[in-house]
Design a protein around this motif. Structure first.
Motif, PDB file in Angstrom:
ATOM      1  N   LEU A  84       0.822  -1.204   0.000  1.00 39.74           N
ATOM      2  CA  LEU A  84       0.000   0.000   0.000  1.00 39.74           C
ATOM      3  C   LEU A  84       0.862   1.262   0.000  1.00 39.74           C
ATOM      4  O   LEU A  84       0.568   2.218  -0.719  1.00 39.74           O
ATOM      5  CB  LEU A  84      -0.933  -0.002   1.213  1.00 39.74           C
ATOM      6  N   ALA A  85       1.930   1.243   0.774  1.00 37.98           N
ATOM      7  CA  ALA A  85       2.808   2.415   0.847  1.00 37.98           C
ATOM      8  C   ALA A  85       3.561   2.657  -0.465  1.00 37.98           C
ATOM      9  O   ALA A  85       3.904   3.796  -0.779  1.00 37.98           O
ATOM     10  CB  ALA A  85       3.800   2.242   1.989  1.00 37.98           C
ATOM     11  N   ALA A  86       3.806   1.588  -1.223  1.00 36.65           N
ATOM     12  CA  ALA A  86       4.633   1.721  -2.419  1.00 36.65           C
ATOM     13  C   ALA A  86       3.854   1.565  -3.722  1.00 36.65           C
ATOM     14  O   ALA A  86       4.466   1.548  -4.786  1.00 36.65           O
ATOM     15  CB  ALA A  86       5.746   0.671  -2.363  1.00 36.65           C
ATOM     16  N   TYR A  87       2.529   1.488  -3.666  1.00 40.22           N
ATOM     17  CA  TYR A  87       1.785   1.129  -4.875  1.00 40.22           C
ATOM     18  C   TYR A  87       1.865   2.162  -5.994  1.00 40.22           C
ATOM     19  O   TYR A  87       1.753   1.819  -7.165  1.00 40.22           O
ATOM     20  CB  TYR A  87       0.323   0.803  -4.559  1.00 40.22           C
ATOM     21  N   THR A  88       2.111   3.425  -5.687  1.00 41.16           N
ATOM     22  CA  THR A  88       2.198   4.421  -6.762  1.00 41.16           C
ATOM     23  C   THR A  88       3.563   4.417  -7.439  1.00 41.16           C
ATOM     24  O   THR A  88       3.699   4.899  -8.565  1.00 41.16           O
ATOM     25  CB  THR A  88       1.912   5.839  -6.229  1.00 41.16           C
ATOM     26  N   ASP A  89       4.559   3.891  -6.755  1.00 35.41           N
ATOM     27  CA  ASP A  89       5.913   3.845  -7.320  1.00 35.41           C
ATOM     28  C   ASP A  89       6.535   2.485  -7.027  1.00 35.41           C
ATOM     29  O   ASP A  89       7.641   2.393  -6.502  1.00 35.41           O
ATOM     30  CB  ASP A  89       6.769   4.966  -6.731  1.00 35.41           C
ATOM     31  N   ILE A  90       5.802   1.430  -7.346  1.00 34.86           N
ATOM     32  CA  ILE A  90       6.269   0.088  -7.039  1.00 34.86           C
ATOM     33  C   ILE A  90       7.454  -0.277  -7.915  1.00 34.86           C
ATOM     34  O   ILE A  90       7.502   0.071  -9.082  1.00 34.86           O
ATOM     35  CB  ILE A  90       5.120  -0.957  -7.179  1.00 34.86           C
ATOM     36  N   ARG A  91       8.425  -0.891  -7.321  1.00 40.13           N
ATOM     37  CA  ARG A  91       9.619  -1.345  -8.034  1.00 40.13           C
ATOM     38  C   ARG A  91       9.846  -2.812  -7.684  1.00 40.13           C
ATOM     39  O   ARG A  91       9.425  -3.274  -6.639  1.00 40.13           O
ATOM     40  CB  ARG A  91      10.831  -0.532  -7.617  1.00 40.13           C
ATOM     41  N   LYS A  92      10.534  -3.490  -8.565  1.00 37.23           N
ATOM     42  CA  LYS A  92      10.820  -4.898  -8.330  1.00 37.23           C
ATOM     43  C   LYS A  92      11.519  -5.068  -6.984  1.00 37.23           C
ATOM     44  O   LYS A  92      12.440  -4.314  -6.656  1.00 37.23           O
ATOM     45  CB  LYS A  92      11.698  -5.449  -9.443  1.00 37.23           C
ATOM     46  N   ASP A  93      11.068  -6.038  -6.233  1.00 37.58           N
ATOM     47  CA  ASP A  93      11.638  -6.397  -4.930  1.00 37.58           C
ATOM     48  C   ASP A  93      11.479  -5.329  -3.858  1.00 37.58           C
ATOM     49  O   ASP A  93      12.156  -5.381  -2.831  1.00 37.58           O
ATOM     50  CB  ASP A  93      13.122  -6.770  -5.051  1.00 37.58           C
ATOM     51  N   SER A  94      10.585  -4.360  -4.067  1.00 38.86           N
ATOM     52  CA  SER A  94      10.431  -3.306  -3.058  1.00 38.86           C
ATOM     53  C   SER A  94       9.857  -3.844  -1.753  1.00 38.86           C
ATOM     54  O   SER A  94      10.150  -3.305  -0.692  1.00 38.86           O
ATOM     55  CB  SER A  94       9.574  -2.160  -3.586  1.00 38.86           C
ATOM     56  N   CYS A  95       9.076  -4.897  -1.790  1.00 39.63           N
ATOM     57  CA  CYS A  95       8.518  -5.502  -0.572  1.00 39.63           C
ATOM     58  C   CYS A  95       8.939  -6.968  -0.465  1.00 39.63           C
ATOM     59  O   CYS A  95       8.239  -7.790   0.128  1.00 39.63           O
ATOM     60  CB  CYS A  95       6.995  -5.388  -0.578  1.00 39.63           C
ATOM     61  N   LYS A  96      10.084  -7.276  -1.013  1.00 38.86           N
ATOM     62  CA  LYS A  96      10.563  -8.649  -1.067  1.00 38.86           C
ATOM     63  C   LYS A  96      10.729  -9.262   0.325  1.00 38.86           C
ATOM     64  O   LYS A  96      10.328 -10.393   0.563  1.00 38.86           O
ATOM     65  CB  LYS A  96      11.887  -8.708  -1.822  1.00 38.86           C
ATOM     66  N   GLN A  97      11.316  -8.526   1.229  1.00 39.86           N
ATOM     67  CA  GLN A  97      11.554  -9.044   2.574  1.00 39.86           C
ATOM     68  C   GLN A  97      10.239  -9.394   3.279  1.00 39.86           C
ATOM     69  O   GLN A  97      10.118 -10.464   3.875  1.00 39.86           O
ATOM     70  CB  GLN A  97      12.326  -8.026   3.403  1.00 39.86           C
TER      71      GLN A  97
END
Length: 64
Positions: A34-47
């Protein structure tokens, strides 16, 4: 004659664990997305995703 299966299917077990046993990991992952959905990048929430996935695998392993 078919008998009804009283045990739950793996998919139902996965759904149950994702909403109960692993709810804190699911919430953390969801908040990250939710925090990154406007600028999502590969592996941004991988952990967060890996922790959630590991929780589900462990929960399913205990049931089998």
């Amino acid at each position: 004659m078919q008998t009804t299966k009283t045990s739950t299917t793996p998919l139902r077990q996965l759904a149950l664990h994702s909403t109960t046993t692993c709810s804190s990991h699911a919430t953390t992952y969801g908040k990250c997305i939710l925090a990154a959905y406007t600028d999502i990048r590969k592996d941004s929430c991988k952990q967060e995703f890996e922790k959630f996935g590991q929780c589900l695998r462990e929960a399913m392993k205990r049931k089998w």
